[in-house]
Each structure stands twice: as structure tokens, then as C-alpha cells.
Design an enzyme around this catalytic site. Structure first.
Site, PDB file in Angstrom:
ATOM      1  N   THR A   1       8.229  -0.367 -34.000  1.00 18.11           N
ATOM      2  CA  THR A   1       7.797   0.528 -35.084  1.00 18.11           C
ATOM      3  C   THR A   1       9.020   1.105 -35.799  1.00 18.11           C
ATOM      4  OG1 THR A   1       5.752   1.075 -33.941  1.00 18.11           O
ATOM      5  CG2 THR A   1       6.549   2.695 -35.548  1.00 18.11           C
TER       6      THR A   1
ATOM      7  N   SER B   1       8.164   2.614 -27.522  1.00 22.71           N
ATOM      8  CA  SER B   1       7.897   1.682 -26.430  1.00 22.71           C
ATOM      9  C   SER B   1       8.749   0.422 -26.604  1.00 22.71           C
ATOM     10  CB  SER B   1       6.394   1.376 -26.402  1.00 22.71           C
ATOM     11  OG  SER B   1       6.101   0.516 -25.354  1.00 22.71           O
TER      12      SER B   1
ATOM     13  N   LYS C   1       1.743   2.131 -41.637  1.00 26.35           N
ATOM     14  CA  LYS C   1       1.979   1.038 -40.679  1.00 26.35           C
ATOM     15  C   LYS C   1       0.686   0.269 -40.418  1.00 26.35           C
ATOM     16  CE  LYS C   1       2.399   1.728 -35.997  1.00 26.35           C
ATOM     17  NZ  LYS C   1       3.079   2.288 -34.811  1.00 26.35           N
TER      18      LYS C   1
ATOM     19  N   HIS D   1      -1.211  11.143 -26.990  1.00 27.59           N
ATOM     20  CA  HIS D   1      -1.434  10.301 -28.163  1.00 27.59           C
ATOM     21  C   HIS D   1      -2.934  10.267 -28.472  1.00 27.59           C
ATOM     22  CE1 HIS D   1      -0.285   7.198 -31.047  1.00 27.59           C
ATOM     23  NE2 HIS D   1      -1.483   6.712 -30.787  1.00 27.59           N
TER      24      HIS D   1
ATOM     25  N   GLY E   1       9.985  -0.352 -29.457  1.00 27.63           N
ATOM     26  CA  GLY E   1      10.939   0.018 -30.513  1.00 27.63           C
ATOM     27  C   GLY E   1      10.646  -0.649 -31.850  1.00 27.63           C
TER      28      GLY E   1
ATOM     29  N   GLU F   1       0.864  -1.189   0.000  1.00 28.95           N
ATOM     30  CA  GLU F   1       0.000   0.000   0.000  1.00 28.95           C
ATOM     31  C   GLU F   1       0.895   1.232   0.000  1.00 28.95           C
ATOM     32  OE1 GLU F   1      -2.645  -0.176   3.332  1.00 28.95           O
ATOM     33  OE2 GLU F   1      -3.910  -1.706   2.415  1.00 28.95           O
TER      34      GLU F   1
HETATM   35  C1  R5P Z   1       1.554   4.460 -32.058  1.00 27.98           C
HETATM   36  O1  R5P Z   1       0.901   4.662 -33.039  1.00 27.98           O
HETATM   37  C2  R5P Z   1       2.649   5.362 -31.609  1.00 27.98           C
HETATM   38  O2  R5P Z   1       2.689   6.560 -32.318  1.00 27.98           O
HETATM   39  C3  R5P Z   1       4.000   4.691 -31.672  1.00 27.98           C
HETATM   40  O3  R5P Z   1       4.362   4.505 -33.033  1.00 27.98           O
HETATM   41  C4  R5P Z   1       3.975   3.360 -30.982  1.00 27.98           C
HETATM   42  O4  R5P Z   1       3.340   3.453 -29.729  1.00 27.98           O
HETATM   43  C5  R5P Z   1       5.391   2.859 -30.812  1.00 27.98           C
HETATM   44  O5  R5P Z   1       5.349   1.651 -30.141  1.00 27.98           O
HETATM   45  P1  R5P Z   1       6.493   0.584 -30.313  1.00 27.98           P
HETATM   46  O6  R5P Z   1       7.788   1.282 -29.998  1.00 27.98           O
HETATM   47  O7  R5P Z   1       6.152  -0.460 -29.283  1.00 27.98           O
HETATM   48  O8  R5P Z   1       6.440   0.078 -31.700  1.00 27.98           O
END
Ligand code: R5P
Length: 288
Positions: free
Chosen positions: A224, A220, A189, A125, A222, A35
Site C-alpha cells: 500500500t 503488512s 486505493k 481495523h 508494505g 501442543e
Molecule cells: C487496509 O486497508 C489497511 O489500512 C492497510 O492499508 C493495509 O492492511 C496495508 O497492507 P499492506 O502493507 O499489505 O499493503
């Protein structure tokens, strides 16, 4: 006014310094059963309390912490309570993709509206939900770090070609390119899962003599950026720069990006070792 650092003390301290306002950290710790214990270390009675909370790492703890802190500030007699969220979570869960799912962003924004007088979010976002005013019933404002990214590129990188890895990234990639006055391209994408995306080159790109800079909001896992780089490698590109607003970096993302010859830079909305673009001025100006 008093600036209170929660999860991002360094940024909060910078903001307070800029504004010449008092700064204090919350005393937060965990009981053995996990907690949260929370205590204000300075008197907030009659003051505007500005809580600087970036929601990264243990996100659920960050949420509880900021809700407890806001309610406590009110209880202690604060005049108003503002939330500065350099990174605000759950914005991607803005639709019921399958029956029975929680609309997380709706639930969270309702809770925040219940506890604060005003909320500022940096580069939220926003996708299917396009406006913060639809989410929060309190006063809300989105701020963008684009100007600071553009300045960084202008100062440090010659002959840039800005590449947005997906349609949504135009809000960062195109805007930054417009401020610099350089070329940009937006890729396509398709998200297959949380860890898998497919990116396609939808037009001819001339990369000759250019420094390729991916610009996106969140990095996040990476994947993408890794996938976007894979596509541009087919055109002969070897090295890349990636500038993200929010460096979340989960599952060894930074190591994977480094291996792929991608040099990463982010803003300091989330503290990390690649955070070279300071956005404290952006927030400071709003609170002046
Ligand atoms: C999603 O559309 C965001 O703009 C980023 O492209 C996405 O969150 C990146 O996530 P990750 O690094 O896991 O691919």
C-alpha cells in the site's frame, strides 16, 4: 491487579511499572508435538488479571495461548480477567466475500467474549464492522494511538504533509493532521489481491517544501505504501516517511520500503526495530 506479559512482555512490563503493579510473565512452551504448555508463575487468586497479548507472528498460537491463559486465570480464582490487545487480528475478515467463508472476526470475538470480562484494543481495523460492541458481548473499548503519533511528528518533523493511502486511513491520517494542525490528503486505493493494490491521486497536491508522511494503521506487505509513494514520485517527491500503528512487516516489507527511500516508524503495539512511538501511557491510563 497483576499485569501478565504474553507475546509482548516489554510493553506489559512498562505498563506495570507505570501503574506500580506486579508484573509476571506466563511460562509458555511447546511440547515436541507442538501442543502448548502454559503456567502462571504468580498467584492470581482474587486478583484482576490483565493479559497483554499482541497477536503477531504465529497468530494461531497467540490465540490459543490467550484463551488458555484466560480460562486458567478464572480456574485459579482470578476476580476478573482483562485482555489488552495492542494489535488484534482478523478484523479485516469481517464479511463473507464468497459463499461458505468463515467470518473469522465473528468466531474470534465470540471466543474472546467467552473467556474475558473486558477487552481493550488499540486502533482496531474496523471497516465494514464499525463498532467493537457489535462484535463482543463483554465490555469492550477501542483506544487510539493518534495523539502519540501527532506528538512524535510535532517534535521530530518540520512542514509535514500527511498522506492517507486509502479511504479507510482517514481515521489515522486526518485525525493526526487535525491534532497537529497541518495539511493532509487522502488517496484512493483499490485492492486487487492480498499483495496487489492500485492507488490513484484523486486531487491536486502541492508537495513543495513539504515532508511527506504516510499515516496508516497496518503495514503488512508494505505494498500500500510502496504504491502510494510511486504515485507521489510522479509529482517530484523523492523521500518519504511512513508512520504506521501496527508494524506487521511480512515478506521483507521493511527492506522493500527502505529501497524505495521510505523511512518507516511505528508505535510499539507490535515489537519491531522501527517501533519508536511508545503507547504504554495510553494503556496505563485506562487501567488506573
Ligand atoms: C487496509 O486497508 C489497511 O489500512 C492497510 O492499508 C493495509 O492492511 C496495508 O497492507 P499492506 O502493507 O499489505 O499493503
Amino acid at each position: 491487579m497483576i499485569i501478565i506479559g504474553c507475546s509482548h512482555g516489554k510493553l506489559a512490563k512498562n505498563i506495570a511499572k507505570r501503574l506500580k503493579k506486579p508484573y509476571s510473565e506466563l511460562n509458555v512452551r511447546k511440547f515436541p508435538d507442538s501442543e502448548l504448555y502454559l503456567r502462571y508463575m504468580k498467584d492470581v487468586k482474587g486478583k484482576i488479571v490483565v493479559l497483554v497479548q499482541s497477536f503477531y507472528g504465529q497468530i494461531s498460537d497467540c490465540i490459543i495461548e490467550v484463551l488458555f491463559a484466560a480460562k486458567t486465570a478464572r480456574d485459579l480464582g482470578a476476580k476478573k480477567v482483562f485482555l489488552i490487545a495492542p494489535y488484534f487480528p482478523y478484523l479485516r475478515q469481517d464479511s463473507r466475500f464468497n459463499p461458505g467463508e468463515c467470518l473469522s472476526i465473528k468466531v474470534l470475538s465470540e471466543m474472546i467474549s467467552d473467556c474475558f470480562d473486558k477487552v481493550f484494543i488499540i486502533d482496531p481495523h474496523l471497516h465494514r464492522e464499525t463498532d467493537l460492541h457489535h462484535l463482543f458481548s463483554i465490555s469492550s473499548k477501542k483506544l487510539t494511538s493518534n495523539h502519540y503519533t501527532a506528538q512524535y511528528i510535532k517534535k521530530n518533523i518540520k512542514n509535514p504533509l500527511i498522506v492517507g493511502p486509502d479511504w479507510e486511513s482517514y481515521k489515522w491520517a486526518r485525525k493526526v493532521a487535525e491534532e497537529i494542525g497541518c495539511d493532509h490528503v487522502i488517496l484512493e486505493k483499490k485492492r486487487i489481491s492480498g499483495r496487489k493494490v492500485k492507488i490513484t491521486l484523486n486531487k491536486k497536491i502541492n508537495i513543495s517544501g513539504k515532508n511527506i508522511i504516510f499515516v496508516d494503521d497496518i503495514i503488512s506487505t508494505g505494498h500500500t505504501i510502496l504504491e502510494a509513494a510511486k504515485n507521489l514520485r510522479k509529482l517530484g517527491a523523492k523521500k518519504f516517511i511512513c508512520i504506521g500503528v501496527h508494524g506487521i512487516f511480512v515478506e521483507n516489507a521493511l527492506e522493500k520500503l527502505k529501497k524505495a527511500n521510505i523511512n518507516v516508524i511505528t508505535t510499539n503495539t507490535i515489537p519491531n526495530k522501527k517501533a519508536k512511538i511508545d503507547i504504554s501511557e495510553l494503556i496505563g491510563k485506562e487501567l488506573e
